[in-house]
Design a protein around this motif. Structure first.
Motif, PDB file in Angstrom:
ATOM      1  N   LEU A 111      13.147   8.457  -8.071  1.00 28.26           N
ATOM      2  CA  LEU A 111      12.301   7.570  -6.999  1.00 28.26           C
ATOM      3  C   LEU A 111      11.413   7.720  -5.537  1.00 28.26           C
ATOM      4  O   LEU A 111      12.077   9.239  -5.636  1.00 28.26           O
ATOM      5  CB  LEU A 111      14.231   6.984  -5.760  1.00 28.26           C
ATOM      6  N   SER A 112      10.552   7.015  -5.289  1.00 30.62           N
ATOM      7  CA  SER A 112       9.391   7.731  -4.487  1.00 30.62           C
ATOM      8  C   SER A 112       9.346   6.681  -2.899  1.00 30.62           C
ATOM      9  O   SER A 112       9.892   6.057  -2.872  1.00 30.62           O
ATOM     10  CB  SER A 112       8.060   7.305  -4.985  1.00 30.62           C
ATOM     11  N   ALA A 113       9.199   7.744  -2.349  1.00 26.44           N
ATOM     12  CA  ALA A 113       9.237   7.128  -0.627  1.00 26.44           C
ATOM     13  C   ALA A 113       7.561   7.567   0.047  1.00 26.44           C
ATOM     14  O   ALA A 113       7.142   8.348   0.038  1.00 26.44           O
ATOM     15  CB  ALA A 113      10.006   7.937   0.188  1.00 26.44           C
ATOM     16  N   LEU A 114       7.067   6.575   1.276  1.00 27.70           N
ATOM     17  CA  LEU A 114       5.840   6.215   1.646  1.00 27.70           C
ATOM     18  C   LEU A 114       5.990   6.805   3.112  1.00 27.70           C
ATOM     19  O   LEU A 114       6.440   6.121   3.478  1.00 27.70           O
ATOM     20  CB  LEU A 114       4.538   5.411   0.860  1.00 27.70           C
ATOM     21  N   ALA A 115       5.704   8.244   3.503  1.00 28.39           N
ATOM     22  CA  ALA A 115       5.730   8.244   5.693  1.00 28.39           C
ATOM     23  C   ALA A 115       4.398   7.627   5.464  1.00 28.39           C
ATOM     24  O   ALA A 115       3.199   8.223   5.541  1.00 28.39           O
ATOM     25  CB  ALA A 115       6.416   8.934   5.892  1.00 28.39           C
ATOM     26  N   VAL A 116       4.514   6.597   6.266  1.00 26.99           N
ATOM     27  CA  VAL A 116       3.055   6.687   7.295  1.00 26.99           C
ATOM     28  C   VAL A 116       2.590   6.514   8.666  1.00 26.99           C
ATOM     29  O   VAL A 116       3.491   5.608   9.461  1.00 26.99           O
ATOM     30  CB  VAL A 116       2.597   4.769   7.459  1.00 26.99           C
ATOM     31  N   GLY A 170       2.172  15.598  12.829  1.00 28.17           N
ATOM     32  CA  GLY A 170       3.263  16.719  13.048  1.00 28.17           C
ATOM     33  C   GLY A 170       4.509  15.923  12.521  1.00 28.17           C
ATOM     34  O   GLY A 170       5.365  16.422  12.442  1.00 28.17           O
ATOM     35  N   MET A 171       4.469  14.274  12.514  1.00 27.06           N
ATOM     36  CA  MET A 171       5.006  13.838  13.148  1.00 27.06           C
ATOM     37  C   MET A 171       4.888  12.958  10.570  1.00 27.06           C
ATOM     38  O   MET A 171       6.173  12.908  10.123  1.00 27.06           O
ATOM     39  CB  MET A 171       4.880  12.018  13.029  1.00 27.06           C
ATOM     40  N   ALA A 194       0.598   9.108   5.122  1.00 25.57           N
ATOM     41  CA  ALA A 194      -0.769   8.687   4.919  1.00 25.57           C
ATOM     42  C   ALA A 194      -0.800   8.378   6.178  1.00 25.57           C
ATOM     43  O   ALA A 194      -0.138   7.698   6.858  1.00 25.57           O
ATOM     44  CB  ALA A 194      -0.859   7.160   4.775  1.00 25.57           C
ATOM     45  N   GLY A 195      -2.610   8.476   7.102  1.00 18.99           N
ATOM     46  CA  GLY A 195      -2.455   8.709   8.534  1.00 18.99           C
ATOM     47  C   GLY A 195      -2.890   7.215   8.511  1.00 18.99           C
ATOM     48  O   GLY A 195      -2.663   6.977  10.444  1.00 18.99           O
ATOM     49  N   SER A 196      -3.319   6.263   8.499  1.00 16.87           N
ATOM     50  CA  SER A 196      -3.378   5.184   8.425  1.00 16.87           C
ATOM     51  C   SER A 196      -2.997   4.034   7.274  1.00 16.87           C
ATOM     52  O   SER A 196      -2.744   4.282   6.180  1.00 16.87           O
ATOM     53  CB  SER A 196      -5.461   5.001   8.066  1.00 16.87           C
ATOM     54  N   VAL A 212       8.439   4.392   5.536  1.00 13.10           N
ATOM     55  CA  VAL A 212       8.933   4.959   6.525  1.00 13.10           C
ATOM     56  C   VAL A 212       7.634   4.118   7.090  1.00 13.10           C
ATOM     57  O   VAL A 212       6.246   5.272   7.004  1.00 13.10           O
ATOM     58  CB  VAL A 212       9.338   6.242   6.910  1.00 13.10           C
ATOM     59  N   LEU A 213       6.914   3.666   8.091  1.00 11.64           N
ATOM     60  CA  LEU A 213       6.137   3.063   8.568  1.00 11.64           C
ATOM     61  C   LEU A 213       5.914   2.587  10.161  1.00 11.64           C
ATOM     62  O   LEU A 213       6.847   2.393  10.682  1.00 11.64           O
ATOM     63  CB  LEU A 213       5.815   1.683   7.428  1.00 11.64           C
ATOM     64  N   ASP A 214       4.750   3.526  10.673  1.00 16.92           N
ATOM     65  CA  ASP A 214       4.727   3.335  12.447  1.00 16.92           C
ATOM     66  C   ASP A 214       3.789   2.152  12.702  1.00 16.92           C
ATOM     67  O   ASP A 214       3.577   1.701  11.629  1.00 16.92           O
ATOM     68  CB  ASP A 214       3.789   4.509  12.342  1.00 16.92           C
ATOM     69  N   VAL A 215       4.244   1.670  13.375  1.00 16.58           N
ATOM     70  CA  VAL A 215       4.278   0.301  14.416  1.00 16.58           C
ATOM     71  C   VAL A 215       2.691   0.373  14.515  1.00 16.58           C
ATOM     72  O   VAL A 215       1.646  -0.236  14.135  1.00 16.58           O
ATOM     73  CB  VAL A 215       4.603  -0.457  15.878  1.00 16.58           C
ATOM     74  N   SER A 216       2.275   0.885  15.336  1.00 17.53           N
ATOM     75  CA  SER A 216       1.173   1.841  16.198  1.00 17.53           C
ATOM     76  C   SER A 216      -0.021   2.935  14.981  1.00 17.53           C
ATOM     77  O   SER A 216       0.215   3.800  15.392  1.00 17.53           O
ATOM     78  CB  SER A 216       0.916   2.355  17.646  1.00 17.53           C
ATOM     79  N   LEU A 217      -0.682   2.130  14.301  1.00 16.77           N
ATOM     80  CA  LEU A 217      -1.503   2.763  13.822  1.00 16.77           C
ATOM     81  C   LEU A 217      -2.946   2.184  14.606  1.00 16.77           C
ATOM     82  O   LEU A 217      -3.458   1.244  14.618  1.00 16.77           O
ATOM     83  CB  LEU A 217      -1.079   2.530  12.487  1.00 16.77           C
ATOM     84  N   PRO A 218      -3.857   3.784  13.221  1.00 15.20           N
ATOM     85  CA  PRO A 218      -5.094   2.880  14.331  1.00 15.20           C
ATOM     86  C   PRO A 218      -5.620   2.191  13.095  1.00 15.20           C
ATOM     87  O   PRO A 218      -5.324   1.699  12.042  1.00 15.20           O
ATOM     88  CB  PRO A 218      -6.260   4.261  13.997  1.00 15.20           C
TER      89      PRO A 218
END
Length: 470
Positions: A27-32, A37-38, A56-58, A75-81
């Motif tokens: 399986l594969s995962a994507l972290a944004v 650092g995070m 990915a950064g955005s 795994v996704l950050d809520v606040s992104l540019p």
């Protein structure tokens, strides 16, 4: 945004000490996240769990990766540019993505949490968080999707009236040998091709293989390839994207998705259209599927068990079945013997079905007399175990064994007695023998037999019922 990764015990990421790590095969995962650092922390943490991890950064960078790869977890950050994580999650879910999504943020409030769950996130983590909290969230999200798959499979199983009868019954030498072979094959992931006559119990054998395999805790998903139209079979197996064809108003997951980690049983594989045979061959070789209308391939971890009641070797020669697929399927061929080849199992099966249906129908069981036992064993059972099962269910509903439903030997005992001692015939015996012979000639059709005999069907049924109780 200020990175919080320095609060995490990074050595635990590498060693897994004190953490209940559960690697996710293939399986594969994507972290944004927009903080380097995070992203680095998430990459190292997820690499202990997933075969492939991208970052990915955005949202724009993430979408480019998402369009070309299949990710089981995001795994996704809520606040992104630019576009926010919540906006992208809404788009993913509307587009049919059903993978695991964990939202993270450094500025959590109740409204954000509610919005995350409404958007389709399985969990929500506030920075700073510990690595064990991340892994707990991943496990919980995976469990939710697993339960969703199992609920789908359970609903299919409930609709199958035979779900409580899927066991191999029999003590004949041929069945004992079959059990030994199944015990050797079941623990492997090898593809199995089951052959045998219709109704001989190939699905029972397939379920037994699954139950004895290392995949027994995961779904067993059956599909009859001959019962689905050629236009729909690809979507049924692989799923389809929204708008893939007329009427596809939303995305649809295929049976490969619901069988993930388990066994997919392709019954009547010989009925699969040639175009689908080519695509199935590729799946068996690459272990990847492409939903209809999608540009992405999806990794699958599914064992294939196929079954057929036709001679695939003959079908190959006639050009109706791909030779390469035939060879790929029969890695481990197993033949299910017809019921007539193991008459010593018939009484065991009959008593088993009596027990099952008496409980299901909430009626008293029937006892098999020596005469009925002889009739059951003498009959050829062209419909195999399925025919015997239906005969027993019908008998319990009627309250007696309808001997006329076994046309090949209905008057065997009576004819033998008459031939041995013709002087002993009574008028009732002559009538009975004649009626049974007519029924035999009509293959058990009571309406036709009554017409030939010149009596009403009701009269004929009354006589048959009286004879069955003798």
């Amino acid at each position: 945004m200020t990175s919080q990764s320095n609060t995490v015990d990074l050595p635990k990421v590498a060693t897994g000490q004190g953490i209940d790590a559960q690697p996710r095969k293939g399986l594969s995962a994507l972290a944004v996240d927009d903080e380097p650092g995070m992203r680095h922390f998430l990459e190292k943490a997820l690499e202990t769990r997933f075969a492939r991890v991208d970052t990915a950064g955005s949202v724009e960078m993430a979408q480019a990766l998402f369009d070309n790869h299949d990710y089981s977890t995001v795994v996704l950050d809520v606040s992104l540019p630019g576009k926010s994580g919540l906006q992208w999650l809404n788009e993913l879910r509307q587009g049919g993505y059903e993978g695991d999504v964990i939202l993270i943020t450094g500025y959590a409030d109740m409204d954000t949490a509610i919005g995350a769950l409404r958007a389709g996130a399985q969990d929500f983590l506030q920075k700073p968080f510990r690595i064990d909290q991340l892994w707990y969230a991943l496990d919980r999200a995976a469990d939710q999707n697993r339960l969703k798959r199992e609920n789908f499979v359970l609903k299919r199983a409930v609709s199958n009236l035979q779900q409580n009868e899927q066991v191999m019954v029999g003590e004949s030498p041929i069945v004992r040998q079959l059990r030994k072979l199944v015990a050797k094959v079941a623990p492997t992931d090898s593809t199995v091709l089951l052959t045998g006559e219709s109704g001989s119990g190939k699905e029972v054998l397939a379920r037994t293989l699954h139950g004895m395999s290392l995949r027994s805790e995961r779904p067993f998903v059956p599909i009859n390839c001959g019962a689905i139209s050629p236009e729909l079979i690809e979507s049924e197996l692989f799923g389809h994207a929204k708008g893939a064809f007329t009427g596809a108003n939303e995305s649809h997951q295929g049976l490969f998705y619901y069988a993930q980690g388990g066994t997919l049983f392709l019954d009547e594989i010989g009925e699969l259209p040639l175009s689908m045979q080519t695509k199935l061959l590729r799946v068996l070789e690459d272990r990847r599927i492409r939903p209809v209308g999608s540009t992405k391939e999806v990794d699958v971890d599914v064992r294939i068990v196929a079954a057929t009641n036709v001679n695939l070797d003959v079908e190959v020669k006639r050009g109706r079945f791909r030779q390469d697929l035939y060879y790929r399927l029969q890695v481990m061929p197993i033949e299910m013997p017809p019921l007539r080849s193991r008459p010593e199992d018939i009484e065991l099966l009959a008593n088993y079905f009596i027990k099952v249906f008496a409980k299901k129908l909430r009626i008293d069981p029937l006892k098999i007399s020596p005469e009925m036992q002889a009739r059951l064993q003498a009959y050829e059972w062209p419909g195999n175990v399925r025919e015997l099962r239906n005969f027993i269910e019908r008998s319990l509903i009627l309250g007696y064994f309808p001997k006329e439903d076994l046309p090949l030997n209905l008057d065997l005992d009576e004819r033998t007695a008459i031939e041995e001692d013709p002087q002993s015939e009574s008028l009732e015996q002559v009538e009975k023998a004649h009626i049974l012979r007519v029924l035999n000639a009509c293959s058990g059709n009571k309406s036709e037999a009554a017409r030939r005999l010149g009596v009403s069907r009701k009269t004929l049924e009354r006589k048959c019922m009286a004879w069955s109780q003798e």
